[in-house]
Scaffold this active site. Structure first.
Site, PDB file in Angstrom:
ATOM      1  N   HIS A  54      71.557  81.494  37.668  1.00 10.01           N
ATOM      2  CA  HIS A  54      71.982  82.768  37.101  1.00 10.01           C
ATOM      3  C   HIS A  54      71.029  83.137  35.980  1.00 10.01           C
ATOM      4  O   HIS A  54      70.602  82.276  35.220  1.00 10.01           O
ATOM      5  CB  HIS A  54      73.417  82.673  36.567  1.00 10.01           C
ATOM      6  CG  HIS A  54      74.049  84.000  36.384  1.00 10.01           C
ATOM      7  ND1 HIS A  54      73.917  84.736  35.238  1.00 10.01           N
ATOM      8  CD2 HIS A  54      74.785  84.752  37.240  1.00 10.01           C
ATOM      9  CE1 HIS A  54      74.556  85.877  35.389  1.00 10.01           C
ATOM     10  NE2 HIS A  54      75.087  85.914  36.586  1.00 10.01           N
ATOM     11  N   ASP A  59      79.182  83.319  43.522  1.00 11.59           N
ATOM     12  CA  ASP A  59      79.068  83.485  44.973  1.00 11.59           C
ATOM     13  C   ASP A  59      79.145  82.179  45.752  1.00 11.59           C
ATOM     14  O   ASP A  59      79.223  82.204  46.983  1.00 11.59           O
ATOM     15  CB  ASP A  59      77.738  84.175  45.322  1.00 11.59           C
ATOM     16  CG  ASP A  59      77.703  85.588  44.781  1.00 11.59           C
ATOM     17  OD1 ASP A  59      78.708  86.281  44.961  1.00 11.59           O
ATOM     18  OD2 ASP A  59      76.692  85.976  44.182  1.00 11.59           O
TER      19      ASP A  59
HETATM   20  N1  CMC Z   1      67.401  77.403  44.339  1.00 11.82           N
HETATM   21  C1  CMC Z   1      66.238  76.769  44.038  1.00 11.82           C
HETATM   22  N2  CMC Z   1      65.490  77.030  42.941  1.00 11.82           N
HETATM   23  C2  CMC Z   1      65.935  77.998  42.131  1.00 11.82           C
HETATM   24  C3  CMC Z   1      67.122  78.711  42.377  1.00 11.82           C
HETATM   25  C4  CMC Z   1      67.868  78.375  43.523  1.00 11.82           C
HETATM   26  N3  CMC Z   1      69.010  79.019  43.794  1.00 11.82           N
HETATM   27  N4  CMC Z   1      67.324  79.616  41.390  1.00 11.82           N
HETATM   28  C5  CMC Z   1      66.281  79.483  40.558  1.00 11.82           C
HETATM   29  N5  CMC Z   1      65.441  78.514  40.985  1.00 11.82           N
HETATM   30  C6  CMC Z   1      64.228  78.018  40.302  1.00 11.82           C
HETATM   31  C7  CMC Z   1      63.105  79.050  40.369  1.00 11.82           C
HETATM   32  O1  CMC Z   1      62.300  78.877  41.513  1.00 11.82           O
HETATM   33  C8  CMC Z   1      62.373  78.744  39.084  1.00 11.82           C
HETATM   34  O2  CMC Z   1      61.623  77.557  39.284  1.00 11.82           O
HETATM   35  P1  CMC Z   1      60.218  77.345  38.481  1.00 11.82           P
HETATM   36  O3  CMC Z   1      60.575  77.340  37.028  1.00 11.82           O
HETATM   37  O4  CMC Z   1      59.727  76.038  38.978  1.00 11.82           O
HETATM   38  O5  CMC Z   1      59.346  78.494  38.878  1.00 11.82           O
HETATM   39  C9  CMC Z   1      63.493  78.392  38.093  1.00 11.82           C
HETATM   40  O6  CMC Z   1      64.556  77.894  38.920  1.00 11.82           O
HETATM   41  C10 CMC Z   1      63.987  79.572  37.285  1.00 11.82           C
HETATM   42  O7  CMC Z   1      64.468  80.556  38.167  1.00 11.82           O
HETATM   43  P2  CMC Z   1      64.200  82.079  38.030  1.00 11.82           P
HETATM   44  O8  CMC Z   1      63.799  82.626  39.358  1.00 11.82           O
HETATM   45  O9  CMC Z   1      63.309  82.371  36.865  1.00 11.82           O
HETATM   46  O10 CMC Z   1      65.627  82.610  37.692  1.00 11.82           O
HETATM   47  P3  CMC Z   1      66.020  84.121  37.588  1.00 11.82           P
HETATM   48  O11 CMC Z   1      66.829  84.260  36.352  1.00 11.82           O
HETATM   49  O12 CMC Z   1      64.862  85.026  37.751  1.00 11.82           O
HETATM   50  O13 CMC Z   1      66.929  84.368  38.887  1.00 11.82           O
HETATM   51  C11 CMC Z   1      68.737  84.214  40.342  1.00 11.82           C
HETATM   52  C12 CMC Z   1      68.291  84.201  38.885  1.00 11.82           C
HETATM   53  C13 CMC Z   1      70.263  84.260  40.367  1.00 11.82           C
HETATM   54  C14 CMC Z   1      68.222  85.489  41.043  1.00 11.82           C
HETATM   55  C15 CMC Z   1      68.205  82.943  41.038  1.00 11.82           C
HETATM   56  O14 CMC Z   1      68.732  81.787  40.429  1.00 11.82           O
HETATM   57  C16 CMC Z   1      68.497  82.936  42.527  1.00 11.82           C
HETATM   58  O15 CMC Z   1      67.726  83.494  43.308  1.00 11.82           O
HETATM   59  N6  CMC Z   1      69.648  82.314  42.958  1.00 11.82           N
HETATM   60  C17 CMC Z   1      70.046  82.349  44.344  1.00 11.82           C
HETATM   61  C18 CMC Z   1      70.666  83.701  44.680  1.00 11.82           C
HETATM   62  C19 CMC Z   1      72.040  83.849  44.074  1.00 11.82           C
HETATM   63  O16 CMC Z   1      72.876  82.964  44.155  1.00 11.82           O
HETATM   64  N7  CMC Z   1      72.301  85.047  43.480  1.00 11.82           N
HETATM   65  C20 CMC Z   1      73.605  85.383  42.911  1.00 11.82           C
HETATM   66  C21 CMC Z   1      73.541  85.544  41.430  1.00 11.82           C
HETATM   67  S1  CMC Z   1      75.155  85.571  40.639  1.00 11.82           S
HETATM   68  C22 CMC Z   1      75.956  86.957  41.205  1.00 11.82           C
HETATM   69  C23 CMC Z   1      75.249  88.240  40.916  1.00 11.82           C
HETATM   70  O17 CMC Z   1      74.930  88.543  39.779  1.00 11.82           O
HETATM   71  O18 CMC Z   1      75.037  88.980  41.859  1.00 11.82           O
END
Ligand code: CMC
Length: 368
Positions: free
Chosen positions: A245, A302
């Site tokens: 998140h 989710d």
């Molecule tokens: N699985 C594997 N690796 C992950 C995941 C995941 N679900 N989420 C983040 N990471 C890794 C990402 O690759 C990055 O790694 P590194 O530092 O090595 O590059 C690190 O963790 C930080 O992640 P980020 O992409 O900078 O995180 P963000 O804040 O940009 O994205 C997120 C947040 C929710 C989009 C992301 O965690 C994600 O894609 N999760 C899966 C989709 C999901 O469950 N979304 C629902 C969110 S909650 C409900 C809503 O608000 O809609």
């Protein structure tokens, strides 16, 4: 950092235990818990507006049966605005309360109709006697010759899902609604834009993506460990959906409530879903794995909500629509804040252009 979520100051845990979606919607939009009269008036307005204009049915006919219900939902919210010209004006007019009730009530009717359409089923009209969530289940699952049996635990579980999704500060879709509202576009247009932003798998679409991921893991015979390895590999194109998140770096408080509800609902309906076992194993494995721990990746709202919806018989392509119905009060409250603010200005992010500052037009014959 502390995993806190409050609506208008009230902890989400307290609302989940004591409130309903309709009462919480009122709280979020109008800023206070309704008294008995206010709640009755709000509920009566929702009932008054539960039917969509009969001509709207022809719009449903135009969509191919393969249409995703989120596409139908955003298009139909916009289209339904055309049936009431008072809705076309931006801002909060004297009819704002009625517009709010219309939108909250009709989004549920549109969602149910789009499900019926995409499954080739006859449309079921709402019933005056039913409350908000029961009415939605009735429109989804009743048949013209037989009413759907409304089990209290099913109604309560879906109501809880709506409530837990009702607002969540400046997420992608809410920020979109505010952006559109800032141009003084009307409430329906602004919220239709929110539906489009919510659709993506990194946002509301994650609940559908989680269950699809769990089904794939189950089909492949993996206990989850192979998938965890793939999710850590940036080249695999896989992510552990329902994890991580942007804001919560400890635990998503909604995930805790949903996980408990998931166990209770499946237990009381006597459902033994292998996906729940896989989800729990994935969670345990991820919480022990340094990749997820170091990056502070925990289950989000989710991760378990899809398993509950599956148990209620809701098809997977409707999951994000359920999120949209739940998020409507949050979008409306944000719209209202912009529309009420006499000093509000149009949102206009500036860009820092990184390309050539000045270029000349090259004729086609001279381009490489
Ligand atoms: N699985 C594997 N690796 C992950 C995941 C995941 N679900 N989420 C983040 N990471 C890794 C990402 O690759 C990055 O790694 P590194 O530092 O090595 O590059 C690190 O963790 C930080 O992640 P980020 O992409 O900078 O995180 P963000 O804040 O940009 O994205 C997120 C947040 C929710 C989009 C992301 O965690 C994600 O894609 N999760 C899966 C989709 C999901 O469950 N979304 C629902 C969110 S909650 C409900 C809503 O608000 O809609």
């Amino acid at each position: 950092e502390q995993g806190i979520l409050r609506y208008r100051g009230i902890p989400i845990e307290e609302l989940a235990e004591k409130s309903t979606f309709v009462e919480t919607a009122y709280l979020i939009i109008y800023g206070h818990l309704p008294d008995r009269n206010e709640l009755k008036n709000f509920s009566d307005l929702l009932t008054e507006h539960q039917n969509i204009h009969e001509d709207m049915k022809y719009h449903f006919e135009g969509f191919p049966s393969t249409s995703h219900p989120m596409a139908i939902l955003s298009a139909m919210i916009n289209a339904s605005g055309c049936f009431d010209l008072t809705l076309m004006k931006g801002g909060c007019s004297s009819q704002f309360d009625s517009h709010v009730a219309q939108l909250i009530s009709q989004v549920r009717t549109i969602a149910a109709f789009s499900y019926r359409k995409s499954h080739g089923l006859p449309i079921i009209y709402p019933k005056k006697a039913y409350k908000y969530t029961a009415n939605f289940l009735h429109m989804l699952f009743s048949q013209p010759y037989e009413d759907y049996e409304l089990k209290p635990e099913v109604v309560r579980a879906l109501d809880l899902i709506f409530l837990l999704h009702a607002d969540h500060e400046q997420n992608c879709s809410t920020a979109t609604v505010r952006m559109v509202a800032s141009s003084q576009a009307n409430l329906y247009a602004s919220c239709a834009a929110g539906v489009c932003a919510l659709w993506g798998p990194l946002h509301g679409g994650a609940n559908q993506a989680v269950v699809e991921m769990l089904v794939d893991i189950h089909k492949s015979g993996d206990d989850g460990s192979k998938f965890i390895t793939a999710a850590k590999d940036k080249n695999s194109g896989k992510k552990l959906m329902g994890f991580g998140h942007r804001v919560y770096k400890n635990y998503d408080p909604r995930a805790k409530i949903i996980k408990k509800a998931c166990d209770e609902v499946l237990g009381s309906l006597d459902i033994n879903d292998p996906l729940l076992e896989i989800a729990k194993k994935l969670e345990e494995a991820a919480l022990r794995d340094s990749y997820f721990v170091e990056r502070k990746l925990y289950p989000n709202v989710d991760f378990y909500s899809g398993i509950i919806m599956r148990a209620l018989g809701i098809p997977v392509e409707m999951f994000t629509v359920i999120f949209a119905i739940g998020r409507m009060p949050g979008w409306i409250a944000n719209y209202k804040e912009i529309a009420d603010d006499t000093k509000s200005r149009i949102s206009r992010p500036r860009q820092v252009y990184m390309g050539e500052p000045l270029n000349t037009y090259v004729p086609m014959s001279k381009r490489k």
